[in-house]
Design an enzyme around this catalytic site. Sequence first.
Site, PDB file in Angstrom:
ATOM      1  N   ASP A 135       0.859  -1.196   0.000  1.00 10.47           N
ATOM      2  CA  ASP A 135       0.000   0.000   0.000  1.00 10.47           C
ATOM      3  C   ASP A 135       0.890   1.239   0.000  1.00 10.47           C
ATOM      4  OD1 ASP A 135      -2.274  -1.532   0.161  1.00 10.47           O
ATOM      5  OD2 ASP A 135      -2.796  -0.970   2.213  1.00 10.47           O
ATOM      6  N   ARG A 186      -1.325  -0.982  -8.545  1.00  5.84           N
ATOM      7  CA  ARG A 186      -2.675  -0.499  -8.232  1.00  5.84           C
ATOM      8  C   ARG A 186      -2.651   1.025  -8.332  1.00  5.84           C
ATOM      9  NH1 ARG A 186      -3.882  -1.011  -2.258  1.00  5.84           N
ATOM     10  NH2 ARG A 186      -3.962  -3.236  -2.690  1.00  5.84           N
TER      11      ARG A 186
END
Length: 309
Positions: free
Chosen positions: A135, A185
Amino acid sequence: MLGPVLLAAARSDGIRRFVSSTPVTRPVVNRFVAGERLGACMESVRSLTGRGLDVTLDHLGEDTTVRAEALRNRDAYLALAEALAGEGLGARAELSVKLSAFGQVLPDGGHDIALANVRPVVEAAAEAGTTVTLDMEDHTTVDSTLAILAELRKSFPQTGAVLQSYLFRTEDDCRDLAGEGSRVRLVKGAYDEPASVAHRDKAEVDRAYVRCLKILLSGKGYPMVGTHDPRMVAITQELARRLGRKHDEFEFQMLYGIRESEQSRLAAEGHRMRVYVPYGTDWYGYFMRRLAERPANLGFFLRSLATRG
Ligand SMILES: Cc1cc2nc3c(=O)[nH]c(=O)nc-3n(C[C@H](O)[C@H](O)[C@H](O)COP(=O)(O)OP(=O)(O)OC[C@H]3O[C@@H](n4cnc5c(N)ncnc54)[C@H](O)[C@@H]3O)c2cc1C
């Protein structure tokens, strides 16, 4: 206007204690978090994968300032990888980690500590037949996170990155990470960043998102399109069609509890749709970012506070 206030509250210990100990917040929190224990998380994994959705699992935790806690976070992910392996779910469930939970922000050698702590998780994920995505947190951590990504990718090239379209640097980062085997992502970004490093205007962030999408979808990597925005979903579908990308050559990602009917619709259309499933007791920072993103979520939360008892 409210967004920055809520994002500042997300980092306040006093407000954290108040919100975390108020029982009425539980039903609202449960909308966004799949439970506090591994068992509850695995139940969600079974339910979502049973409905044709893939998942990425986040053991909640961030901004760890104690070394022992970083080790506990690592161990929670090792248990998670073992549970996935035990149920043969590696092909459907990957892991999302926040390096700040692995010690990245510790004052002495945080970068190296985070790398040392995350490596066994990446190894365990590979043994379970799955991958890890790092992340992305606030802009001060981006260089360190991308350097750790590069290090991990030497042995585990499938390790994924997250890039945030609100940062000025991100188009360049997209170019760097659009190569063969790279998994990225793309999100808009969830932190309160200064105007010196990030677009502050929503329309600018959206335009940057589309420019980044074009770079990633025209590249050779595997784009993971993390958004609930119907415009961005439609633009992705149109770009993929024009660029000849097949349904299994990119995926959509959305957060647990957000736009669930859209998640099912995209999966039913044959898209790979991955749900980001957070679980654990340290839900406060994650929860506050979800409130900051959407006034309707905040309204729901405030109404539940007002009607308590
Ligand atoms: C899978 C995933 C992983 C993420 N990982 C990270 C990360 O590592 N780092 C990071 O900084 N951020 C991360 N984010 C958060 C991200 O940066 C954004 O803050 C968040 O996704 C909100 O932006 P958006 O693109 O969804 O749409 P927004 O710009 O918030 O909203 C655009 C439109 O989408 C629709 N919409 C949005 N939310 C809802 C809702 N709840 N219900 C109905 N419609 C809605 C509405 O039409 C809205 O107008 C992640 C997001 C996802 C989906």
